[in-house]
Design a protein around this motif. Sequence first.
Motif, PDB file in Angstrom:
ATOM      1  N   ALA A 376     -38.037  31.473 -20.527  1.00 29.82           N
ATOM      2  CA  ALA A 376     -39.031  30.996 -19.558  1.00 29.82           C
ATOM      3  C   ALA A 376     -40.458  31.321 -20.004  1.00 29.82           C
ATOM      4  O   ALA A 376     -41.346  30.466 -19.942  1.00 29.82           O
ATOM      5  CB  ALA A 376     -38.748  31.617 -18.193  1.00 29.82           C
ATOM      6  N   GLU A 377     -40.651  32.541 -20.475  1.00 28.48           N
ATOM      7  CA  GLU A 377     -42.009  32.993 -20.790  1.00 28.48           C
ATOM      8  C   GLU A 377     -42.463  32.615 -22.200  1.00 28.48           C
ATOM      9  O   GLU A 377     -43.586  32.136 -22.393  1.00 28.48           O
ATOM     10  CB  GLU A 377     -42.085  34.507 -20.603  1.00 28.48           C
ATOM     11  CG  GLU A 377     -41.896  34.932 -19.151  1.00 28.48           C
ATOM     12  CD  GLU A 377     -41.692  36.421 -18.989  1.00 28.48           C
ATOM     13  OE1 GLU A 377     -41.988  37.159 -19.955  1.00 28.48           O
ATOM     14  OE2 GLU A 377     -41.227  36.857 -17.922  1.00 28.48           O
ATOM     15  N   HIS A 378     -41.593  32.838 -23.193  1.00 30.97           N
ATOM     16  CA  HIS A 378     -42.021  32.674 -24.581  1.00 30.97           C
ATOM     17  C   HIS A 378     -41.829  31.254 -25.116  1.00 30.97           C
ATOM     18  O   HIS A 378     -42.462  30.884 -26.108  1.00 30.97           O
ATOM     19  CB  HIS A 378     -41.269  33.668 -25.472  1.00 30.97           C
ATOM     20  CG  HIS A 378     -41.600  35.100 -25.163  1.00 30.97           C
ATOM     21  ND1 HIS A 378     -42.736  35.721 -25.642  1.00 30.97           N
ATOM     22  CD2 HIS A 378     -40.955  36.022 -24.411  1.00 30.97           C
ATOM     23  CE1 HIS A 378     -42.779  36.969 -25.209  1.00 30.97           C
ATOM     24  NE2 HIS A 378     -41.714  37.181 -24.463  1.00 30.97           N
ATOM     25  N   ILE A 379     -40.952  30.483 -24.490  1.00 24.30           N
ATOM     26  CA  ILE A 379     -40.728  29.126 -24.981  1.00 24.30           C
ATOM     27  C   ILE A 379     -41.342  28.096 -24.028  1.00 24.30           C
ATOM     28  O   ILE A 379     -42.010  27.160 -24.465  1.00 24.30           O
ATOM     29  CB  ILE A 379     -39.212  28.850 -25.153  1.00 24.30           C
ATOM     30  CG1 ILE A 379     -38.636  29.838 -26.189  1.00 24.30           C
ATOM     31  CG2 ILE A 379     -38.969  27.404 -25.598  1.00 24.30           C
ATOM     32  CD1 ILE A 379     -37.151  29.746 -26.356  1.00 24.30           C
ATOM     33  N   LEU A 380     -41.141  28.298 -22.731  1.00 21.20           N
ATOM     34  CA  LEU A 380     -41.642  27.328 -21.760  1.00 21.20           C
ATOM     35  C   LEU A 380     -43.060  27.662 -21.287  1.00 21.20           C
ATOM     36  O   LEU A 380     -43.695  26.834 -20.634  1.00 21.20           O
ATOM     37  CB  LEU A 380     -40.698  27.263 -20.564  1.00 21.20           C
ATOM     38  CG  LEU A 380     -39.246  26.855 -20.889  1.00 21.20           C
ATOM     39  CD1 LEU A 380     -38.410  26.820 -19.634  1.00 21.20           C
ATOM     40  CD2 LEU A 380     -39.210  25.509 -21.599  1.00 21.20           C
TER      41      LEU A 380
END
Length: 386
Positions: A376-380
């Motif tokens: 959620a945080e590092h890719i999206l």
Amino acid sequence: MQNSVEGYGDMREALRELCGRFPAEYHRRHDEKATYPKEFIDALTSAGWLAAMIPEEFGGSGLGLTEATIVMEEINRSGANAGHCHGQMYNMSTLLRHGSDEQKKRYLPEIATGALRLQSMGVTEPSTGTDTTKLKTTAVRTGDRYVVNGQKVWISRIQHSDLMILLARTTPLDQVKRKSDGLSIFLVNLHDAIGHGLTVKPIRNMVNHETNELFFDNLEIPAENLIGEEGRGFRYILDGLNAERTLIAAECIGDGYWFIEKVTNYSKERIVFDRPIGQNQGVQFPIARAYVNVEAANLMRYEACRRFDAHQDCGAQANMAKLLAADASWEAANACIQFHGGFGFAAEYDVERKFRETRLYQVAPISTNLILSYVAEHILGLPRSF
């Protein structure tokens, strides 16, 4: 049953022949007595499988993570538990990629032959868990030695290792620009350490997986045992963690195929109401769905391996492979135990043992929820939740 991207036929055939020498009764006996399958691990070591990633110049096979994951997959697919030996594969990644030439020459040849075992990695702590950058174990340089104080938990295979990779803070957290700075990696000789500043307390658990709590009280480590540069340990350990997650993804894939084959065969043979239970779509669909998901996880495993072996960033792929494979194996495990009915709970069928073993990977080495947070945080690019 063959998976669609199996490949490496000769390698798999050799592994299956070796694993086949140790039938289900052997692994069941060790599970019942909570003992270590030494003969099995020794056979894998003697055949060179646990030295797959060590370069040929140091006595290994010079293979990549791809081949190493196949070793782990086939062990679990045979009905065994690679958790007894997988540490050597991913711990070596840290030493291989960041150790000095002298350290490699000193340790790798003996690790390759099995004379030295590098099965343990000391990272997790009771109060920080996976919040690794806040770990409290310290290593303070004093002359030609580091003095270590602190505590670790859930550290596996200490009783069956000679060496341990240790992550400790060498610069206080309030003195670094980034919280990931100031951590360092050391190679600990366990024979020198235990009883001389290191106390080991075994933790009994629901799986025959040897794990421990460690207490460091002024343990002295030679400065020459520092791996790489002081303060850069967090970056170094990521290589080992990405390898670990990919290897465990492969183990879950091996478990998934074991469960699917087991329940498929049983469903063909088990007659209820004058017909095999496998004739019913209520039985067919969960098994088929589990197989589809194992196959999909398998593809992500190979992508993580490809990127790791090419020295490309593979954090996202390693995490996603682990999540997909752990979920798929757990789905297959549930179908297997459900359709065996009461027999699924009988030790002689081995389903309940493998069911317990594969359940671990919903939690370790990183929980599925934390992987979702990472994605959620590092890719999206979603806001940080913690």
